[in-house]
Design a protein around this motif. Structure first.
Motif, PDB file in Angstrom:
ATOM      1  N   LEU A   1       0.825  -1.209   0.000  1.00 53.23           N
ATOM      2  CA  LEU A   1       0.000   0.000   0.000  1.00 53.23           C
ATOM      3  C   LEU A   1       0.864   1.265   0.000  1.00 53.23           C
ATOM      4  CD1 LEU A   1      -3.062   0.722   0.329  1.00 53.23           C
ATOM      5  CD2 LEU A   1      -2.518   1.133   2.729  1.00 53.23           C
ATOM      6  N   HIS A   2       0.575   2.165  -0.916  1.00 59.40           N
ATOM      7  CA  HIS A   2       1.335   3.416  -0.986  1.00 59.40           C
ATOM      8  C   HIS A   2       0.565   4.442  -1.817  1.00 59.40           C
ATOM      9  CE1 HIS A   2       2.143   1.534  -4.862  1.00 59.40           C
ATOM     10  NE2 HIS A   2       2.465   2.739  -5.322  1.00 59.40           N
ATOM     11  N   ALA A   3       0.941   5.697  -1.702  1.00 58.40           N
ATOM     12  CA  ALA A   3       0.517   6.711  -2.676  1.00 58.40           C
ATOM     13  C   ALA A   3       1.790   7.054  -3.437  1.00 58.40           C
ATOM     14  CB  ALA A   3      -0.047   7.930  -1.983  1.00 58.40           C
ATOM     15  N   ASP A   4       1.641   7.468  -4.692  1.00 61.80           N
ATOM     16  CA  ASP A   4       2.835   7.561  -5.528  1.00 61.80           C
ATOM     17  C   ASP A   4       3.745   8.733  -5.180  1.00 61.80           C
ATOM     18  OD1 ASP A   4       2.418   5.228  -6.772  1.00 61.80           O
ATOM     19  OD2 ASP A   4       1.671   6.054  -8.640  1.00 61.80           O
ATOM     20  N   VAL A   5       4.992   8.560  -5.587  1.00 64.45           N
ATOM     21  CA  VAL A   5       6.047   9.534  -5.369  1.00 64.45           C
ATOM     22  C   VAL A   5       5.560  10.931  -5.791  1.00 64.45           C
ATOM     23  CG1 VAL A   5       7.021   8.950  -7.657  1.00 64.45           C
ATOM     24  CG2 VAL A   5       8.448  10.047  -5.969  1.00 64.45           C
TER      25      VAL A   5
ATOM     26  N   PHE B   1       0.578  11.440 -10.724  1.00 66.31           N
ATOM     27  CA  PHE B   1      -0.275  10.425 -11.335  1.00 66.31           C
ATOM     28  C   PHE B   1       0.601   9.225 -11.670  1.00 66.31           C
ATOM     29  CE2 PHE B   1      -2.697  13.998 -13.785  1.00 66.31           C
ATOM     30  CZ  PHE B   1      -3.618  14.159 -12.765  1.00 66.31           C
ATOM     31  N   SER B   2      -0.048   8.073 -11.880  1.00 67.03           N
ATOM     32  CA  SER B   2       0.688   7.008 -12.562  1.00 67.03           C
ATOM     33  C   SER B   2      -0.247   6.292 -13.523  1.00 67.03           C
ATOM     34  CB  SER B   2       1.312   6.012 -11.589  1.00 67.03           C
ATOM     35  OG  SER B   2       0.338   5.182 -11.033  1.00 67.03           O
ATOM     36  N   TRP B   3       0.334   5.695 -14.538  1.00 62.90           N
ATOM     37  CA  TRP B   3      -0.439   4.749 -15.340  1.00 62.90           C
ATOM     38  C   TRP B   3       0.372   3.466 -15.445  1.00 62.90           C
ATOM     39  CZ3 TRP B   3       1.859   2.926 -19.787  1.00 62.90           C
ATOM     40  CH2 TRP B   3       2.773   3.755 -20.459  1.00 62.90           C
TER      41      TRP B   3
ATOM     42  N   TYR C   1      -4.330   6.005  -2.470  1.00 59.26           N
ATOM     43  CA  TYR C   1      -3.496   4.899  -1.971  1.00 59.26           C
ATOM     44  C   TYR C   1      -3.889   3.622  -2.698  1.00 59.26           C
ATOM     45  CZ  TYR C   1      -0.936   7.306   1.612  1.00 59.26           C
ATOM     46  OH  TYR C   1      -0.045   8.123   2.248  1.00 59.26           O
ATOM     47  N   HIS C   2      -2.904   2.797  -2.979  1.00 58.99           N
ATOM     48  CA  HIS C   2      -3.204   1.556  -3.686  1.00 58.99           C
ATOM     49  C   HIS C   2      -2.226   0.457  -3.318  1.00 58.99           C
ATOM     50  CE1 HIS C   2      -0.761   4.282  -6.152  1.00 58.99           C
ATOM     51  NE2 HIS C   2      -0.154   3.212  -6.646  1.00 58.99           N
ATOM     52  N   ALA C   3      -2.746  -0.775  -3.319  1.00 58.62           N
ATOM     53  CA  ALA C   3      -1.912  -1.964  -3.155  1.00 58.62           C
ATOM     54  C   ALA C   3      -2.147  -2.811  -4.398  1.00 58.62           C
ATOM     55  CB  ALA C   3      -2.334  -2.727  -1.909  1.00 58.62           C
TER      56      ALA C   3
HETATM   57 FE   FE2 Z   1       1.905   3.261  -7.278  1.00 63.40          FE
END
Ligand code: FE2
Ligand code: AKG
Length: 427
Positions: free
Chosen positions: A230-234, A238-240, A306-308
């Motif tokens: 689990l994290h939120a991106d740097v 955004f990320s894809w 946040y995503h895992a």
């Molecule tokens: Fe990520």
């Protein structure tokens, strides 16, 4: 030693297409976890056109799935090959553009001892895949996804089933060589990137990568059941992520989730989605989303969600970019300011201050006033070390990005002008 899941039968036996994608809203506050209602796929998560995506997903900060996004990619032309030939071809393409013996970061995402090791792409492909018997990877039972409301507990059972149904992947603690996730292959060489994939047009407007010599473009390749915690991106960018091969399971939390709920989730779930017990689910925030991203699709993760992530298939290979532009620049700037705040708090704790004094001086919107801030340089140095970007860097990046009068619309211009205004003459 991993054991088979005794409850596996309860989720098996239902026939739905293997590549089906679904999303479920999970609401553990309700009385019965197994009576969760299916929520329809939120309309904003579905691709319409580039302009719509820019407003609803990029500026609106909502996830998006683009099926078939990789169809025309050079790498996808190889995706039908048997695993070993696919990897051998990958190795030979990458070898034409960069040094495949360079050590990279491989996360050994095994159940008992997640750790990072240095491994080159050559080493990863040859030791993890090519040197294994032909029966590697072991054939998994076909994955079956419920075409009916799925509670998070069922989703978790599903993930556990996948993990525990592969004896060859079980970790022997010493080497755990069956389960390795190669994460840090930087796609910073344009010719290499072009030989492998194309950036989906709706994600092409990128201030970050051109400024950082394309350091935020990656190739990920992992065996099944490898994961990203689990994290939120740097930088709250955004990320894809596009799955050239294999599928990923995602658990996503909107940014409105309170930090303490997320912390509670991390507490119970630890590094990934597997160890969660039903009773622990009470600690989950009230809304999260679980979905399976099909092979060939691109998935957009907005700022601050946040995503895992969990790889479902024997081989999952994805291309991943982090980026930001005028539509999410405020998220990035707010993140830097909150990082500054934490650094200041720590500095003041270190200097034995008993109170958090002088609110005004430490109000970070004002802290571009360097002359009244004796900690300014120290804070910026730590910020740069922690976040790879300080105020000076962000200002330089924005000045190198398209000029204000070249930006697409008023909202973009207003956002960039606001940040530049608050950055003042940061330097
Ligand atoms: Fe990520
Ligand atoms: O695919 C993964 O393991 C992680 C992807 C991710 O975290 C992202 O796209 O932001």
């Amino acid at each position: 030693m991993l054991h088979r899941n005794p409850r596996r039968k309860s989720i098996s036996g239902l026939k739905v297409p293997n590549k089906q994608c679904f999303v479920r809203e999970v609401n553990p506050q309700r009385d019965r976890m197994d009576k969760l209602q299916e929520v329809t796929w939120p309309s904003t998560w579905t691709y319409r056109d580039k302009q719509d995506v820019r407003e609803k997903n990029l500026r609106g900060n909502m996830p998006l799935l683009i099926p078939g996004a990789t169809a025309e990619w050079p790498l996808s032309k190889l995706a039908h090959l048997p695993t070993k030939s696919f990897l051998a071809s990958l190795l030979s393409i990458v070898e034409q553009h960069t040094n495949i013996d360079e050590p990279l970061c491989a996360a050994k995402c095994c159940a008992c001892e997640p750790s990072s090791v240095s491994m080159s792409l050559r080493e990863y492909v040859t030791t993890t895949w090519l040197a294994k018997p032909d029966a590697f990877p072991p054939k998994l039972p076909p994955l079956q996804f419920l075409d009916a409301p799925m509670a998070l507990k069922d989703a978790l059972e599903l993930l556990r089933t996948i993990t525990t149904s592969k004896p060859d992947f079980a970790c022997d603690t010493k080497s755990c060589n069956g389960s390795v996730y190669l994460k840090d292959l930087h796609l910073d060489i344009n010719s290499l990137a072009t030989a492998l994939y194309r950036v989906p047009p709706m994600f092409a407007d990128d201030f970050l990568n051109p400024f950082f010599k394309h350091q935020y473009r990656f190739l990920y390749v992992g065996t099944s059941s490898t994961f990203t915690p689990l994290h939120a991106d740097v930088l709250r960018s955004f990320s894809w992520t596009a799955n050239v091969r294999g599928r990923k399971a995602w658990l996503l939390f909107p940014p409105t989730q309170k930090a303490e709920h997320l912390a509670a989730f991390e507490q119970v779930a630890g590094l990934d989605l597997r160890g969660v017990k039903e009773a622990d689910l009470q600690a989950l925030p009230s809304h999260c989303f679980f979905m399976v991203q099909p092979e060939g699709s691109a998935f957009f993760v907005p700022s601050n969600w946040y995503h895992a992530v969990f790889n479902l298939d024997p081989l999952t290979l994805s291309i991943n970019h982090n980026w930001f532009n005028a539509t999410n620049i405020m998220h990035v700037f707010e993140h830097l300011k909150s990082q500054e705040l934490s650094i200041r708090k720590e500095l003041s704790a270190w200097s034995n201050e008993t109170h958090w004094q002088n609110e005004k001086k430490n109000n970070l919107c004002d802290s571009s006033d360097k002359s009244s801030d004796e900690n300014y340089e120290t804070v910026q140095t730590i910020l740069k070390a922690n976040a790879a970007l300080d105020r000076k860097g962000l200002r330089a990046l924005l000045l190198a990005a398209p000029r204000l009068d070249h930006l697409e619309n008023d909202a973009d211009r207003a956002a960039v002008a606001t940040v530049l205004g608050q950055l003042g003459n940061a330097g």
